[in-house]
Design a protein around this motif. Sequence first.
Motif, mmCIF file in Angstrom:
data_model
loop_
_atom_site.group_PDB
_atom_site.id
_atom_site.type_symbol
_atom_site.label_atom_id
_atom_site.label_comp_id
_atom_site.label_asym_id
_atom_site.label_seq_id
_atom_site.Cartn_x
_atom_site.Cartn_y
_atom_site.Cartn_z
ATOM 1 N N ASP A 477 2.823 20.980 -15.647
ATOM 2 C CA ASP A 477 2.144 20.951 -14.348
ATOM 3 C C ASP A 477 1.495 22.287 -14.010
ATOM 4 O O ASP A 477 1.047 22.495 -12.894
ATOM 5 C CB ASP A 477 3.118 20.551 -13.238
ATOM 6 C CG ASP A 477 4.301 21.504 -13.145
ATOM 7 O OD1 ASP A 477 5.108 21.343 -12.220
ATOM 8 O OD2 ASP A 477 4.416 22.407 -14.005
ATOM 9 N N LEU A 478 1.451 23.204 -14.977
ATOM 10 C CA LEU A 478 0.807 24.489 -14.744
ATOM 11 C C LEU A 478 -0.697 24.326 -14.944
ATOM 12 O O LEU A 478 -1.169 24.073 -16.039
ATOM 13 C CB LEU A 478 1.348 25.547 -15.710
ATOM 14 C CG LEU A 478 0.683 26.927 -15.638
ATOM 15 C CD1 LEU A 478 0.896 27.552 -14.278
ATOM 16 C CD2 LEU A 478 1.216 27.830 -16.728
ATOM 17 N N VAL A 479 -1.446 24.473 -13.870
ATOM 18 C CA VAL A 479 -2.894 24.359 -13.954
ATOM 19 C C VAL A 479 -3.489 25.601 -13.309
ATOM 20 O O VAL A 479 -3.785 25.627 -12.130
ATOM 21 C CB VAL A 479 -3.409 23.095 -13.240
ATOM 22 C CG1 VAL A 479 -4.914 22.958 -13.401
ATOM 23 C CG2 VAL A 479 -2.717 21.864 -13.786
ATOM 24 N N VAL A 480 -3.660 26.656 -14.088
ATOM 25 C CA VAL A 480 -4.185 27.910 -13.551
ATOM 26 C C VAL A 480 -5.330 28.445 -14.382
ATOM 27 O O VAL A 480 -6.013 29.364 -13.967
ATOM 28 C CB VAL A 480 -3.082 28.982 -13.472
ATOM 29 C CG1 VAL A 480 -2.017 28.576 -12.489
ATOM 30 C CG2 VAL A 480 -2.457 29.223 -14.838
ATOM 31 N N PHE A 481 -5.543 27.876 -15.557
ATOM 32 C CA PHE A 481 -6.579 28.431 -16.442
ATOM 33 C C PHE A 481 -7.928 27.808 -16.134
ATOM 34 O O PHE A 481 -8.093 26.611 -16.153
ATOM 35 C CB PHE A 481 -6.210 28.163 -17.895
ATOM 36 C CG PHE A 481 -7.335 28.469 -18.855
ATOM 37 C CD1 PHE A 481 -7.894 27.457 -19.608
ATOM 38 C CD2 PHE A 481 -7.817 29.755 -18.985
ATOM 39 C CE1 PHE A 481 -8.916 27.723 -20.490
ATOM 40 C CE2 PHE A 481 -8.845 30.031 -19.866
ATOM 41 C CZ PHE A 481 -9.399 29.015 -20.618
ATOM 42 N N ASN A 482 -8.902 28.620 -15.841
ATOM 43 C CA ASN A 482 -10.268 28.155 -15.647
ATOM 44 C C ASN A 482 -11.207 29.248 -16.108
ATOM 45 O O ASN A 482 -11.367 30.249 -15.429
ATOM 46 C CB ASN A 482 -10.539 27.829 -14.181
ATOM 47 C CG ASN A 482 -11.897 27.162 -14.008
ATOM 48 O OD1 ASN A 482 -12.725 27.182 -14.917
ATOM 49 N ND2 ASN A 482 -12.125 26.580 -12.847
ATOM 50 N N LEU A 538 -6.337 13.041 -14.702
ATOM 51 C CA LEU A 538 -7.581 13.806 -14.688
ATOM 52 C C LEU A 538 -7.401 15.188 -14.068
ATOM 53 O O LEU A 538 -8.097 16.135 -14.445
ATOM 54 C CB LEU A 538 -8.661 13.025 -13.931
ATOM 55 C CG LEU A 538 -9.059 11.669 -14.534
ATOM 56 C CD1 LEU A 538 -10.139 11.005 -13.694
ATOM 57 C CD2 LEU A 538 -9.523 11.830 -15.974
ATOM 58 N N ASN A 539 -6.487 15.303 -13.123
ATOM 59 C CA ASN A 539 -6.295 16.602 -12.471
ATOM 60 C C ASN A 539 -5.454 17.565 -13.305
ATOM 61 O O ASN A 539 -5.179 18.679 -12.868
ATOM 62 C CB ASN A 539 -5.652 16.424 -11.093
ATOM 63 C CG ASN A 539 -4.279 15.780 -11.162
ATOM 64 O OD1 ASN A 539 -3.869 15.285 -12.210
ATOM 65 N ND2 ASN A 539 -3.567 15.775 -10.052
ATOM 66 N N LYS A 540 -5.065 17.148 -14.513
ATOM 67 C CA LYS A 540 -4.283 18.028 -15.384
ATOM 68 C C LYS A 540 -4.993 18.336 -16.707
ATOM 69 O O LYS A 540 -4.371 18.822 -17.647
ATOM 70 C CB LYS A 540 -2.907 17.422 -15.660
ATOM 71 C CG LYS A 540 -2.004 17.394 -14.425
ATOM 72 C CD LYS A 540 -0.594 16.959 -14.765
ATOM 73 C CE LYS A 540 0.307 17.027 -13.531
ATOM 74 N NZ LYS A 540 1.702 16.648 -13.852
ATOM 75 N N LEU A 541 -6.289 18.076 -16.752
ATOM 76 C CA LEU A 541 -7.032 18.337 -17.982
ATOM 77 C C LEU A 541 -7.072 19.827 -18.311
ATOM 78 O O LEU A 541 -7.095 20.210 -19.488
ATOM 79 C CB LEU A 541 -8.454 17.795 -17.862
ATOM 80 C CG LEU A 541 -8.616 16.276 -18.019
ATOM 81 C CD1 LEU A 541 -10.074 15.888 -17.861
ATOM 82 C CD2 LEU A 541 -8.076 15.811 -19.361
ATOM 83 N N GLU A 542 -7.096 20.677 -17.303
ATOM 84 C CA GLU A 542 -7.095 22.118 -17.565
ATOM 85 C C GLU A 542 -5.820 22.532 -18.298
ATOM 86 O O GLU A 542 -5.852 23.425 -19.149
ATOM 87 C CB GLU A 542 -7.240 22.898 -16.265
ATOM 88 C CG GLU A 542 -8.645 22.852 -15.694
ATOM 89 C CD GLU A 542 -8.804 23.705 -14.452
ATOM 90 O OE1 GLU A 542 -9.940 23.990 -14.085
ATOM 91 O OE2 GLU A 542 -7.779 24.083 -13.858
ATOM 92 N N ASN A 543 -4.717 21.889 -17.954
ATOM 93 C CA ASN A 543 -3.459 22.185 -18.632
ATOM 94 C C ASN A 543 -3.551 21.778 -20.101
ATOM 95 O O ASN A 543 -3.087 22.495 -20.992
ATOM 96 C CB ASN A 543 -2.313 21.447 -17.939
ATOM 97 C CG ASN A 543 -0.962 21.773 -18.528
ATOM 98 O OD1 ASN A 543 -0.534 21.160 -19.499
ATOM 99 N ND2 ASN A 543 -0.286 22.741 -17.947
ATOM 100 N N ASN A 630 -18.635 15.911 -22.011
ATOM 101 C CA ASN A 630 -19.330 16.434 -20.837
ATOM 102 C C ASN A 630 -18.408 17.347 -20.025
ATOM 103 O O ASN A 630 -18.855 18.351 -19.443
ATOM 104 C CB ASN A 630 -19.820 15.258 -19.984
ATOM 105 C CG ASN A 630 -20.724 15.704 -18.848
ATOM 106 O OD1 ASN A 630 -20.422 15.488 -17.681
ATOM 107 N ND2 ASN A 630 -21.854 16.315 -19.180
ATOM 108 N N TYR A 631 -17.128 17.003 -19.997
ATOM 109 C CA TYR A 631 -16.136 17.862 -19.325
ATOM 110 C C TYR A 631 -16.072 19.234 -19.995
ATOM 111 O O TYR A 631 -16.073 20.273 -19.320
ATOM 112 C CB TYR A 631 -14.762 17.183 -19.370
ATOM 113 C CG TYR A 631 -13.636 18.028 -18.817
ATOM 114 C CD1 TYR A 631 -13.343 18.037 -17.461
ATOM 115 C CD2 TYR A 631 -12.856 18.820 -19.666
ATOM 116 C CE1 TYR A 631 -12.307 18.816 -16.959
ATOM 117 C CE2 TYR A 631 -11.820 19.598 -19.171
ATOM 118 C CZ TYR A 631 -11.551 19.593 -17.815
ATOM 119 O OH TYR A 631 -10.527 20.368 -17.323
ATOM 120 N N ILE A 632 -16.009 19.259 -21.333
ATOM 121 C CA ILE A 632 -15.948 20.525 -22.069
ATOM 122 C C ILE A 632 -17.180 21.378 -21.784
ATOM 123 O O ILE A 632 -17.081 22.596 -21.589
ATOM 124 C CB ILE A 632 -15.805 20.251 -23.583
ATOM 125 C CG1 ILE A 632 -14.435 19.625 -23.875
ATOM 126 C CG2 ILE A 632 -15.988 21.534 -24.391
ATOM 127 C CD1 ILE A 632 -14.252 19.171 -25.311
#
Length: 708
Positions: A477-482, A538-543, A630-632
């Motif tokens: 559940d860690l989503v901090v990387f952007n 979808l809200n965890k794709l960054e993880n 497209n997300y990438i």
Amino acid sequence: MNNLVDHLFDRSKNFQMGIFCTYSLNLEFFENYLLNLSGVTNCSNLCVFTDRAIYNSHFNINSSSKPKWINRRYLVTPIDTGGVFHPKLYLLASDKEIRIGIGSSNLTREGLASNLEIVSIFEITEKNRVYSGFLKECLNFLRDVAVISKSYSAIESVNKFIAFTSHFIVSDVNSEIHLIHNLKEAIMPKVIEALKGNRVKSIKVISPFYDKKLKVHQFLKNTYPNAMVTIYIQQGKSNFPVENYDFFNDRTEIYLYKNQDRYIHGKAIIFETDKKTYLLTGSINYTKSALLTGNLKANIEIAVLGEINANISNELCQPKGQAVGKLQNIGQLSVVSIEERLTLDDDLIVAWLIEVLYINKQIQISLNENSYLTPKYVVINGDEKNKIEYSSFLNKKAINKSELVFAHIEGYDNNKKIVKSSKVWIVNLDKEREFARKKRFCINDPSEISLILLELMTNDSEQELIEYLLRFNIPLDLVVFNPRGKGIGAIESKGNVFGELIQQSESVFKNPELLEAAQQFLVGNIKKLYAHYNDLQLNKLENFMLIYGTIFNMMNVFNDYIVRQHSKNPIKAKDWAIMRNYYDMMLQKIEEILFLIWVPDENMSFEELLNDKIKNDKQQLLGSIYSFKNYIVKKDYEYMYKLSLDISRKIIRNLDIYIEKAKIMTVNKTIVKAPIARNGMKDNFIIRRKIILKLVKGLLSDFEKWER
């Protein structure tokens, strides 16, 4: 305030010390998330004060969620009071800057991420010391709290923080804001004193909690009888005492926040006067125990009092532009029963055992002096079968340092009745804290793993490298990387990632435990990719992308280190065998990951699954994004993704060079070409390298054709 984590625990900073006060405390969130932020992870002196009942509750959680680093990497100290220890105060310091946060946010996921909170943040630097007077008030409060705790470790931690930040204090600066607390005197009488000379015209109150008889409300109405009092309440999430409210009082009105899913946990009282507008905000609810009681008889609370403008006042009363409506009928108000606070076990002597320290191979025990209680035994980790005869100093060589987790005291009272103390976490703040300070076991950018592994391979022992690989963990559940706008995806090697690496006489790769640790690192992270596949959100794709990038960065470092260690002929046969083990392992993981994401078999690929998810998402969580590719592109993961393929190709190319050109010295000192096993027992993926390379090249070719 938006994004408290960014504003308070700034990831771009490297703070060196921190002191926090909180009521609720989620140590799993603290350890797995906050401690791994760049702004916090390097704190060598980190102390948390919390309520005794909250402290005790962490002994009752299941073993998998129990804190791992409490009183080792950071200190947690319980506070006893007649009510609850309720302040929310955060101080972080480097040698160039101090950040202070004070408000309603507890040290929990909800307090920092999901609730609507009110937090005031102040910065003091060497060039700007406007708030140094406020800093001094905060430090004095922390010193008093540490003394109340009677904990040697807490007092030492606060004293170190004060000494470290002393150069920011300017004696002749008069602060326009002030910290107000109730360690001795109640808060509200202090506020009334501070407002002398002002005619209070109106009072606005924001609070989720109220006492049953509205004692604070009565106090303010008696003090300022001509002031209009407006109370803002969240519909269905407040314990406002409807039965004790005089709805027909013409100088009081209630406004409701409706249709707000997020819990409004912020607390504020705004005094509008004929001269200025003042804000009182902090941990204080609109209750007697918070505002009208002091001297440790009820809650311990803090607040900040200062001048604000009309815009801030309006924003506080309408958070996130939240519409409010005036209550026309008391029957329209929906309330909930007051939240029961955690209670202490009546069978335990709560404040008897203050602290247990492990220092210089000696256990030191600190007790509150009590003529009615006689200590008899020390119990380590709840092991009642191996009680230790009580002494304030124990030389217990038989107890391994790593086994010292928690302890309690058993004894008897004047009636010879057996009694027990509350448990305390044993304080063991030496090498563990320093080790954890340097090495982060979770990251928020894939490139960080390269830097950490580089440091370990260059300057630390192989055992520390092994331990790091085994303990590394990115929570799902860690989503901090952007990476948007940063241009960071990974560290790309130009053949030697290490620069001027000091050559070691023996490669650390010869230790079979390291191969096993590397294998576990890769397997553990790939399992998390499968976890995302099986529960796609979808809200965890960054993880997902964070874990993906981390895996390839790790393999890149290992490959470059092997090349650096074995760049000349001849190579010993036993070294070549070890190298093959690593290459076979890396090729297996490359193929497994790329197949999972892009190649469907009897199951859909991750790409297909995600594309379906996006297509059927009625909420459009990803906005205009219509596919994984497209997300990438739109989320700026192109560099990281292409680099992962380049790393894969480079690993195969390096292996091919070894197979074609390496000279292997056997135990008999003869030189042979680099052999690989072809009997199916070993080197299975080395044999498949051309197939894997074809897959990689195909993905690179496809990447060039993506729509951009």
